[in-house]
Design a protein around this motif. Sequence first.
Motif, PDB file in Angstrom:
ATOM      1  N   ARG A 157       0.832  -1.202   0.000  1.00 10.90           N
ATOM      2  CA  ARG A 157       0.000   0.000   0.000  1.00 10.90           C
ATOM      3  C   ARG A 157       0.871   1.259   0.000  1.00 10.90           C
ATOM      4  O   ARG A 157       0.599   2.213  -0.706  1.00 10.90           O
ATOM      5  N   ASP A 158       1.944   1.233   0.792  1.00 10.58           N
ATOM      6  CA  ASP A 158       2.869   2.375   0.823  1.00 10.58           C
ATOM      7  C   ASP A 158       3.536   2.567  -0.539  1.00 10.58           C
ATOM      8  O   ASP A 158       3.703   3.689  -1.012  1.00 10.58           O
ATOM      9  N   GLU A 159       3.911   1.455  -1.173  1.00 10.27           N
ATOM     10  CA  GLU A 159       4.526   1.544  -2.499  1.00 10.27           C
ATOM     11  C   GLU A 159       3.526   2.077  -3.521  1.00 10.27           C
ATOM     12  O   GLU A 159       3.868   2.919  -4.360  1.00 10.27           O
ATOM     13  N   LEU A 160       2.284   1.620  -3.422  1.00  5.30           N
ATOM     14  CA  LEU A 160       1.254   2.123  -4.326  1.00  5.30           C
ATOM     15  C   LEU A 160       0.985   3.606  -4.087  1.00  5.30           C
ATOM     16  O   LEU A 160       0.764   4.371  -5.040  1.00  5.30           O
ATOM     17  N   THR A 188      -5.789   2.626  -2.327  1.00  3.91           N
ATOM     18  CA  THR A 188      -4.777   2.481  -3.377  1.00  3.91           C
ATOM     19  C   THR A 188      -4.827   1.119  -4.052  1.00  3.91           C
ATOM     20  O   THR A 188      -4.733   1.029  -5.271  1.00  3.91           O
ATOM     21  N   GLU A 189      -4.989   0.061  -3.259  1.00  3.83           N
ATOM     22  CA  GLU A 189      -5.031  -1.288  -3.852  1.00  3.83           C
ATOM     23  C   GLU A 189      -6.211  -1.414  -4.812  1.00  3.83           C
ATOM     24  O   GLU A 189      -6.075  -1.922  -5.922  1.00  3.83           O
ATOM     25  N   ARG A 190      -7.364  -0.942  -4.385  1.00  2.41           N
ATOM     26  CA  ARG A 190      -8.564  -1.042  -5.216  1.00  2.41           C
ATOM     27  C   ARG A 190      -8.446  -0.149  -6.453  1.00  2.41           C
ATOM     28  O   ARG A 190      -8.876  -0.521  -7.544  1.00  2.41           O
ATOM     29  N   LEU A 191      -7.838   1.025  -6.309  1.00  2.00           N
ATOM     30  CA  LEU A 191      -7.673   1.933  -7.441  1.00  2.00           C
ATOM     31  C   LEU A 191      -6.832   1.299  -8.548  1.00  2.00           C
ATOM     32  O   LEU A 191      -7.138   1.434  -9.726  1.00  2.00           O
ATOM     33  N   TYR A 192      -5.763   0.612  -8.140  1.00  8.65           N
ATOM     34  CA  TYR A 192      -4.870   0.035  -9.134  1.00  8.65           C
ATOM     35  C   TYR A 192      -5.314  -1.360  -9.600  1.00  8.65           C
ATOM     36  O   TYR A 192      -4.885  -1.825 -10.646  1.00  8.65           O
ATOM     37  N   SER A 193      -6.154  -2.029  -8.833  1.00  9.72           N
ATOM     38  CA  SER A 193      -6.540  -3.386  -9.218  1.00  9.72           C
ATOM     39  C   SER A 193      -7.781  -3.417 -10.111  1.00  9.72           C
ATOM     40  O   SER A 193      -8.025  -4.408 -10.778  1.00  9.72           O
ATOM     41  N   THR A 194      -8.582  -2.365 -10.137  1.00 12.86           N
ATOM     42  CA  THR A 194      -9.792  -2.365 -10.963  1.00 12.86           C
ATOM     43  C   THR A 194      -9.545  -1.600 -12.248  1.00 12.86           C
ATOM     44  O   THR A 194      -8.596  -0.833 -12.365  1.00 12.86           O
ATOM     45  N   GLU A 195     -10.432  -1.818 -13.190  1.00 15.38           N
ATOM     46  CA  GLU A 195     -10.324  -1.077 -14.435  1.00 15.38           C
ATOM     47  C   GLU A 195     -10.877   0.325 -14.215  1.00 15.38           C
ATOM     48  O   GLU A 195     -11.715   0.554 -13.367  1.00 15.38           O
ATOM     49  N   GLY A 196     -10.417   1.224 -14.995  1.00 16.77           N
ATOM     50  CA  GLY A 196     -10.861   2.608 -14.855  1.00 16.77           C
ATOM     51  C   GLY A 196      -9.650   3.505 -14.655  1.00 16.77           C
ATOM     52  O   GLY A 196      -8.529   3.034 -14.447  1.00 16.77           O
TER      53      GLY A 196
END
Length: 179
Positions: A15-18, A59-67
């Motif tokens: 999460r920190d890296e993201l 952050t995890e959800r932002l980068y793992s989903t499309e959009g």
Amino acid sequence: MTTTTDVAATSAEQRDELLHTLVSDHAKALLAYAEKLLRDRHLAEDIVQETLIRAWPHTERLYSTEGSVRGWLLTVTRNLVVDRMRSAAARHETIGADDRDMPLPDHSGAVLTSVEAADLLRQLSHEHREVLLHTCMYGRTAQETARILGIPAGTVKSRRHYALNTLRAKAGHGLRPGR
């Protein structure tokens, strides 16, 4: 075998890296957008910081989903700007261009006078300064000062007289005795 703390640590590290990636990829664009909307750099920086704080848990959800990650961030930024503008306008706390250029009072004259007065007082003898301190600064009478210093009241009066005359002469303008 991985324990729960290892998973939590890995998740926190990821999460920190993201978040670092989020900041490096989008902070400049968010700042430019907020500054364009607000016309105030410092307020825009506050808005971007708030946007990133709100994005951090997601952050995890932002980068793992499309959009579009940037689209989500720009939407949050715009909403925060609108909220800030509405709340400031409702409280009549907006700062207009006319208010920003108001001159601030200049205290340099008072500071200079204070420095000059301190310099003049340093030029007096210890006895003269001591009498002025008691009579002028503390507001004591000649009799009270005489009792405190252990000298006759007439000596207090004459020291005060000569100290003030010396100050007047060195200052070049009339200082009037208070008593």
